[in-house]
Design a protein around this motif. Structure first.
Motif, PDB file in Angstrom:
ATOM      1  N   PRO A  23       0.805  -1.216   0.000  1.00  0.00           N
ATOM      2  CA  PRO A  23       0.000   0.000   0.000  1.00  0.00           C
ATOM      3  C   PRO A  23       0.850   1.284   0.000  1.00  0.00           C
ATOM      4  CG  PRO A  23      -0.211  -1.142   2.100  1.00  0.00           C
ATOM      5  CD  PRO A  23       0.621  -2.006   1.209  1.00  0.00           C
ATOM      6  N   GLU A  24       2.122   1.188   0.432  1.00  0.00           N
ATOM      7  CA  GLU A  24       2.965   2.387   0.443  1.00  0.00           C
ATOM      8  C   GLU A  24       3.224   2.893  -0.973  1.00  0.00           C
ATOM      9  OE1 GLU A  24       5.695  -1.135   0.363  1.00  0.00           O
ATOM     10  OE2 GLU A  24       4.118  -0.563   1.721  1.00  0.00           O
ATOM     11  N   LEU A  25       3.151   1.992  -1.967  1.00  0.00           N
ATOM     12  CA  LEU A  25       3.299   2.430  -3.355  1.00  0.00           C
ATOM     13  C   LEU A  25       2.147   3.351  -3.752  1.00  0.00           C
ATOM     14  CD1 LEU A  25       4.487  -0.778  -5.255  1.00  0.00           C
ATOM     15  CD2 LEU A  25       5.823   1.224  -4.635  1.00  0.00           C
ATOM     16  N   GLY A  26       0.959   3.012  -3.322  1.00  0.00           N
ATOM     17  CA  GLY A  26      -0.200   3.855  -3.615  1.00  0.00           C
ATOM     18  C   GLY A  26      -0.078   5.204  -2.938  1.00  0.00           C
ATOM     19  N   VAL A  27       0.394   5.202  -1.661  1.00  0.00           N
ATOM     20  CA  VAL A  27       0.580   6.458  -0.929  1.00  0.00           C
ATOM     21  C   VAL A  27       1.687   7.280  -1.579  1.00  0.00           C
ATOM     22  CG1 VAL A  27       1.287   7.433   1.290  1.00  0.00           C
ATOM     23  CG2 VAL A  27      -0.291   5.505   1.222  1.00  0.00           C
ATOM     24  N   ALA A  28       2.764   6.596  -1.987  1.00  0.00           N
ATOM     25  CA  ALA A  28       3.868   7.306  -2.647  1.00  0.00           C
ATOM     26  C   ALA A  28       3.389   7.908  -3.966  1.00  0.00           C
ATOM     27  CB  ALA A  28       5.039   6.350  -2.887  1.00  0.00           C
ATOM     28  N   ASN A  29       2.545   7.148  -4.646  1.00  0.00           N
ATOM     29  CA  ASN A  29       2.024   7.638  -5.910  1.00  0.00           C
ATOM     30  C   ASN A  29       1.162   8.884  -5.691  1.00  0.00           C
ATOM     31  OD1 ASN A  29       1.701   7.635  -8.634  1.00  0.00           O
ATOM     32  ND2 ASN A  29       0.147   6.037  -8.678  1.00  0.00           N
ATOM     33  N   VAL A  30       0.354   8.856  -4.617  1.00  0.00           N
ATOM     34  CA  VAL A  30      -0.482  10.015  -4.289  1.00  0.00           C
ATOM     35  C   VAL A  30       0.403  11.207  -3.930  1.00  0.00           C
ATOM     36  CG1 VAL A  30      -2.146  10.925  -2.629  1.00  0.00           C
ATOM     37  CG2 VAL A  30      -2.465   8.644  -3.609  1.00  0.00           C
ATOM     38  N   ARG A  31       1.449  10.960  -3.132  1.00  0.00           N
ATOM     39  CA  ARG A  31       2.372  12.040  -2.765  1.00  0.00           C
ATOM     40  C   ARG A  31       3.026  12.629  -4.022  1.00  0.00           C
ATOM     41  NH1 ARG A  31       5.638   9.308   2.164  1.00  0.00           N
ATOM     42  NH2 ARG A  31       3.979   9.413   3.714  1.00  0.00           N
ATOM     43  N   TYR A  32       3.452  11.745  -4.908  1.00  0.00           N
ATOM     44  CA  TYR A  32       4.085  12.193  -6.143  1.00  0.00           C
ATOM     45  C   TYR A  32       3.132  13.062  -6.956  1.00  0.00           C
ATOM     46  CZ  TYR A  32       6.428  12.022 -10.657  1.00  0.00           C
ATOM     47  OH  TYR A  32       7.026  12.357 -11.846  1.00  0.00           O
ATOM     48  N   GLU A  33       1.893  12.641  -7.046  1.00  0.00           N
ATOM     49  CA  GLU A  33       0.905  13.429  -7.795  1.00  0.00           C
ATOM     50  C   GLU A  33       0.664  14.778  -7.134  1.00  0.00           C
ATOM     51  OE1 GLU A  33      -2.724  11.591  -8.981  1.00  0.00           O
ATOM     52  OE2 GLU A  33      -1.718   9.731  -9.572  1.00  0.00           O
ATOM     53  N   LEU A  34       0.595  14.782  -5.779  1.00  0.00           N
ATOM     54  CA  LEU A  34       0.427  16.057  -5.081  1.00  0.00           C
ATOM     55  C   LEU A  34       1.607  16.993  -5.331  1.00  0.00           C
ATOM     56  CD1 LEU A  34      -1.113  14.951  -1.653  1.00  0.00           C
ATOM     57  CD2 LEU A  34      -2.215  16.261  -3.461  1.00  0.00           C
ATOM     58  N   GLU A  35       2.823  16.424  -5.289  1.00  0.00           N
ATOM     59  CA  GLU A  35       4.000  17.248  -5.564  1.00  0.00           C
ATOM     60  C   GLU A  35       3.961  17.790  -6.991  1.00  0.00           C
ATOM     61  OE1 GLU A  35       7.536  15.030  -4.720  1.00  0.00           O
ATOM     62  OE2 GLU A  35       7.131  14.934  -2.574  1.00  0.00           O
ATOM     63  N   LEU A  36       3.562  16.935  -7.906  1.00  0.00           N
ATOM     64  CA  LEU A  36       3.454  17.387  -9.295  1.00  0.00           C
ATOM     65  C   LEU A  36       2.443  18.518  -9.432  1.00  0.00           C
ATOM     66  CD1 LEU A  36       3.608  14.193 -11.542  1.00  0.00           C
ATOM     67  CD2 LEU A  36       5.254  16.041 -11.384  1.00  0.00           C
ATOM     68  N   ARG A  37       1.306  18.376  -8.760  1.00  0.00           N
ATOM     69  CA  ARG A  37       0.282  19.421  -8.831  1.00  0.00           C
ATOM     70  C   ARG A  37       0.795  20.728  -8.231  1.00  0.00           C
ATOM     71  NH1 ARG A  37      -5.183  16.017  -7.330  1.00  0.00           N
ATOM     72  NH2 ARG A  37      -5.163  14.771  -9.243  1.00  0.00           N
ATOM     73  N   GLU A  38       1.518  20.619  -7.100  1.00  0.00           N
ATOM     74  CA  GLU A  38       2.086  21.818  -6.488  1.00  0.00           C
ATOM     75  C   GLU A  38       3.077  22.490  -7.441  1.00  0.00           C
ATOM     76  OE1 GLU A  38       3.802  20.781  -2.753  1.00  0.00           O
ATOM     77  OE2 GLU A  38       1.867  20.300  -1.840  1.00  0.00           O
ATOM     78  N   ARG A  39       3.905  21.668  -8.069  1.00  0.00           N
ATOM     79  CA  ARG A  39       4.870  22.219  -9.024  1.00  0.00           C
ATOM     80  C   ARG A  39       4.157  22.885 -10.195  1.00  0.00           C
ATOM     81  NH1 ARG A  39       9.453  17.488  -9.580  1.00  0.00           N
ATOM     82  NH2 ARG A  39      10.311  17.716  -7.492  1.00  0.00           N
ATOM     83  N   ILE A  40       3.111  22.243 -10.674  1.00  0.00           N
ATOM     84  CA  ILE A  40       2.349  22.812 -11.788  1.00  0.00           C
ATOM     85  C   ILE A  40       1.761  24.154 -11.394  1.00  0.00           C
ATOM     86  CG2 ILE A  40       0.266  22.515 -13.183  1.00  0.00           C
ATOM     87  CD1 ILE A  40       0.918  19.511 -13.265  1.00  0.00           C
ATOM     88  N   VAL A  41       1.215  24.226 -10.169  1.00  0.00           N
ATOM     89  CA  VAL A  41       0.636  25.487  -9.690  1.00  0.00           C
ATOM     90  C   VAL A  41       1.716  26.555  -9.610  1.00  0.00           C
ATOM     91  CG1 VAL A  41      -0.397  26.613  -7.680  1.00  0.00           C
ATOM     92  CG2 VAL A  41      -1.305  24.428  -8.495  1.00  0.00           C
ATOM     93  N   ARG A  42       2.894  26.184  -9.084  1.00  0.00           N
ATOM     94  CA  ARG A  42       3.986  27.155  -8.985  1.00  0.00           C
ATOM     95  C   ARG A  42       4.436  27.622 -10.372  1.00  0.00           C
ATOM     96  NH1 ARG A  42       8.077  24.109  -5.947  1.00  0.00           N
ATOM     97  NH2 ARG A  42       6.542  22.704  -5.088  1.00  0.00           N
ATOM     98  N   VAL A  43       4.518  26.685 -11.302  1.00  0.00           N
ATOM     99  CA  VAL A  43       4.924  27.049 -12.656  1.00  0.00           C
ATOM    100  C   VAL A  43       3.889  27.986 -13.291  1.00  0.00           C
ATOM    101  CG1 VAL A  43       5.254  26.138 -14.993  1.00  0.00           C
ATOM    102  CG2 VAL A  43       6.352  25.019 -13.059  1.00  0.00           C
ATOM    103  N   GLU A  44       2.609  27.690 -13.088  1.00  0.00           N
ATOM    104  CA  GLU A  44       1.567  28.552 -13.635  1.00  0.00           C
ATOM    105  C   GLU A  44       1.642  29.957 -13.040  1.00  0.00           C
ATOM    106  OE1 GLU A  44      -2.028  26.447 -12.825  1.00  0.00           O
ATOM    107  OE2 GLU A  44      -1.912  25.257 -14.666  1.00  0.00           O
ATOM    108  N   GLU A  45       1.882  30.040 -11.715  1.00  0.00           N
ATOM    109  CA  GLU A  45       2.012  31.348 -11.084  1.00  0.00           C
ATOM    110  C   GLU A  45       3.212  32.102 -11.640  1.00  0.00           C
ATOM    111  OE1 GLU A  45       2.194  30.633  -6.889  1.00  0.00           O
ATOM    112  OE2 GLU A  45       0.051  30.151  -6.745  1.00  0.00           O
ATOM    113  N   GLU A  46       4.322  31.385 -11.827  1.00  0.00           N
ATOM    114  CA  GLU A  46       5.511  32.023 -12.375  1.00  0.00           C
ATOM    115  C   GLU A  46       5.265  32.494 -13.808  1.00  0.00           C
ATOM    116  OE1 GLU A  46       9.156  33.687 -12.392  1.00  0.00           O
ATOM    117  OE2 GLU A  46       8.152  32.788 -10.681  1.00  0.00           O
ATOM    118  N   LEU A  47       4.528  31.704 -14.573  1.00  0.00           N
ATOM    119  CA  LEU A  47       4.190  32.115 -15.937  1.00  0.00           C
ATOM    120  C   LEU A  47       3.314  33.372 -15.938  1.00  0.00           C
ATOM    121  CD1 LEU A  47       3.530  28.707 -17.715  1.00  0.00           C
ATOM    122  CD2 LEU A  47       5.418  30.294 -18.117  1.00  0.00           C
ATOM    123  N   LYS A  48       2.362  33.435 -15.000  1.00  0.00           N
ATOM    124  CA  LYS A  48       1.541  34.641 -14.886  1.00  0.00           C
ATOM    125  C   LYS A  48       2.412  35.851 -14.561  1.00  0.00           C
ATOM    126  CE  LYS A  48      -2.756  32.422 -13.420  1.00  0.00           C
ATOM    127  NZ  LYS A  48      -3.678  32.216 -12.293  1.00  0.00           N
TER     128      LYS A  48
END
Length: 126
Positions: A23-48
């Motif tokens: 089950p830690e793979l699923g949690v790690a996958n969720v963490r990875y997706e959250l980090e990706l989303r945070e990075r995407i949000v930061r990149v979008e803000e920087e682009l703005k």
């Protein structure tokens, strides 16, 4: 190379089995997706932010071009003034050359007349 429906079902079963066993793979996958989303949000803000900076830069460039255009207009006016002055100088030069021409003609005529008188005086006077 397309996969058959059976192959896709087998792959899905293997993934589900791996996630259920660890089950830690699923949690790690969720963490990875959250980090990706945070990075995407930061990149979008920087682009703005970058877009805002670019727009501001374009506005400043427009102002600068307007200033340059005004300077060119001033330079054009200055050249017109200089052209008028050259025309005045040219007119003065034409008058001066006409006067010099007249002076040269009068001097030549006077020199010839005086020379003729001197020659005549030398011949007639003993």
């Amino acid at each position: 190379m397309a996969l058959a429906q059976e192959d896709i079902a087998v792959i899905q079963d293997l993934i589900a089995k791996a996630l259920s066993e660890r089950p830690e793979l699923g949690v790690a996958n969720v963490r990875y997706e959250l980090e990706l989303r945070e990075r995407i949000v930061r990149v979008e803000e920087e682009l703005k932010h970058q877009r805002a900076l670019m727009l501001e830069g374009f506005k400043q460039m427009e102002k600068r071009f307007e200033q340059i255009e005004k300077r060119f207009e001033q330079v054009d006016k200055r050249f017109e003034q200089i052209e008028k002055r050259f025309e005045q100088v040219d007119k003065r030069f034409e008058l001066l050359t006409a006067r010099i021409d007249r002076f040269m003609i009068w001097s030549f005529a006077t020199t010839l007349t005086v020379g003729g008188l001197v020659v005549a005086a030398i011949r007639f006077l003993p």
